[in-house]
Design an enzyme around this catalytic site. Structure first.
Site, PDB file in Angstrom:
ATOM      1  N   CYS A   8       0.861  -1.176  -0.046  1.00 43.38           N
ATOM      2  CA  CYS A   8       0.142  -0.080   0.042  1.00 43.38           C
ATOM      3  C   CYS A   8       0.922   1.156   0.033  1.00 43.38           C
ATOM      4  CB  CYS A   8      -1.103   0.053   0.926  1.00 43.38           C
ATOM      5  SG  CYS A   8      -0.047   0.120   2.905  1.00 43.38           S
ATOM      6  N   ASN A  11       2.343   1.500   4.103  1.00 42.91           N
ATOM      7  CA  ASN A  11       2.829   0.164   4.808  1.00 42.91           C
ATOM      8  C   ASN A  11       2.725   0.315   6.279  1.00 42.91           C
ATOM      9  OD1 ASN A  11       5.656  -2.119   5.226  1.00 42.91           O
ATOM     10  ND2 ASN A  11       3.664  -2.593   4.941  1.00 42.91           N
ATOM     11  N   CYS A  13      -1.098   1.017   7.379  1.00 45.48           N
ATOM     12  CA  CYS A  13      -2.516   0.594   7.634  1.00 45.48           C
ATOM     13  C   CYS A  13      -2.761  -0.666   7.046  1.00 45.48           C
ATOM     14  CB  CYS A  13      -3.330   1.886   7.261  1.00 45.48           C
ATOM     15  SG  CYS A  13      -3.155   3.394   8.118  1.00 45.48           S
ATOM     16  N   ARG A  14      -3.027  -0.569   5.737  1.00 49.06           N
ATOM     17  CA  ARG A  14      -3.693  -1.661   4.806  1.00 49.06           C
ATOM     18  C   ARG A  14      -2.766  -3.089   4.602  1.00 49.06           C
ATOM     19  NH1 ARG A  14      -5.434   2.105  -0.036  1.00 49.06           N
ATOM     20  NH2 ARG A  14      -3.296   2.968   0.922  1.00 49.06           N
ATOM     21  N   SER A  15      -1.627  -2.606   4.136  1.00 44.52           N
ATOM     22  CA  SER A  15      -0.916  -3.831   3.720  1.00 44.52           C
ATOM     23  C   SER A  15      -0.676  -4.651   4.944  1.00 44.52           C
ATOM     24  CB  SER A  15       0.318  -3.295   2.797  1.00 44.52           C
ATOM     25  OG  SER A  15       1.299  -2.555   3.335  1.00 44.52           O
ATOM     26  N   ASP A 123      -8.644   4.102   1.808  1.00 48.02           N
ATOM     27  CA  ASP A 123      -7.179   4.024   2.764  1.00 48.02           C
ATOM     28  C   ASP A 123      -7.890   4.658   4.098  1.00 48.02           C
ATOM     29  OD1 ASP A 123      -5.034   4.871   4.127  1.00 48.02           O
ATOM     30  OD2 ASP A 123      -3.969   5.570   2.177  1.00 48.02           O
TER      31      ASP A 123
END
Ligand code: 4NP
Length: 153
Positions: A8, A11, A13-15, A123
């Site tokens: 993401c 690196n 939050c999401r990934s 996001d």
């Protein structure tokens, strides 16, 4: 051995959520030894920083720890090492291709590609909606694992 790198923008939050959700899924399935799973950023913005507290909290609510994870940036060498490079949103894919010099082996995908509802994982850094991110990431990881189990990716 299948090597998966989730990607993401930051690196934090999401990934990393996808990394640790997927690690938890393969552990529960008893197939952890068949996978190497990690995550990285397209930007340098958060390199060295730990997972953002609300993302860490969301994982913890589901009994998942991300202790020790710090953000790192995607590099061109990751392309040959990993079998799959999984972005969270379309803009990630463009950055991934720029960093890796394209995608000649077709290793790059979006997390929700191939699900019933392909769309970008919004996001939560901007939306504040970590529940929505969790929901999308869980569906995406489950779908990816099903495909890998059936060897369709
Ligand atoms: P992520 O969220 O890409 O899901 O880790 C973000 C984290 C940090 C920033 C942007 C997005 N930032 O601009 O620092």
């Amino acid at each position: 051995m299948t090597r998966i790198l989730f990607i993401c923008l930051g690196n934090i939050c999401r990934s990393p959520m996808a990394e640790f959700v997927m690690k938890d899924m393969v552990k529960r399935a008893g197939t952890a030894d068949q996978f190497e799973i990690a995550s990285a950023a397209t930007s340098r913005e958060e390199v060295g920083n730990p997972v953002y507290p609300p993302a860490r909290q969301k994982l913890a609510e589901h009994g998942i720890s991300c202790k020790g994870k710090t953000a790192r940036q995607l590099c061109a060498e990751d392309y040959s090492y990993y079998d799959l490079l999984i972005g969270m949103e379309k803009v990630n894919l463009r950055s991934m291709q720029r960093i890796c010099g394209g995608d000649p082996e077709g290793k790059m995908h979006l997390l929700l590609d191939g699900t019933a509802s392909p769309h970008d994982v919004a996001d939560p850094w901007y939306t504040g909606d970590f529940d929505a991110a969790w929901h999308d990431i869980e569906i995406g990881c489950r779908s990816l694992l099903e495909k890998l189990t059936k060897k369709r990716i």
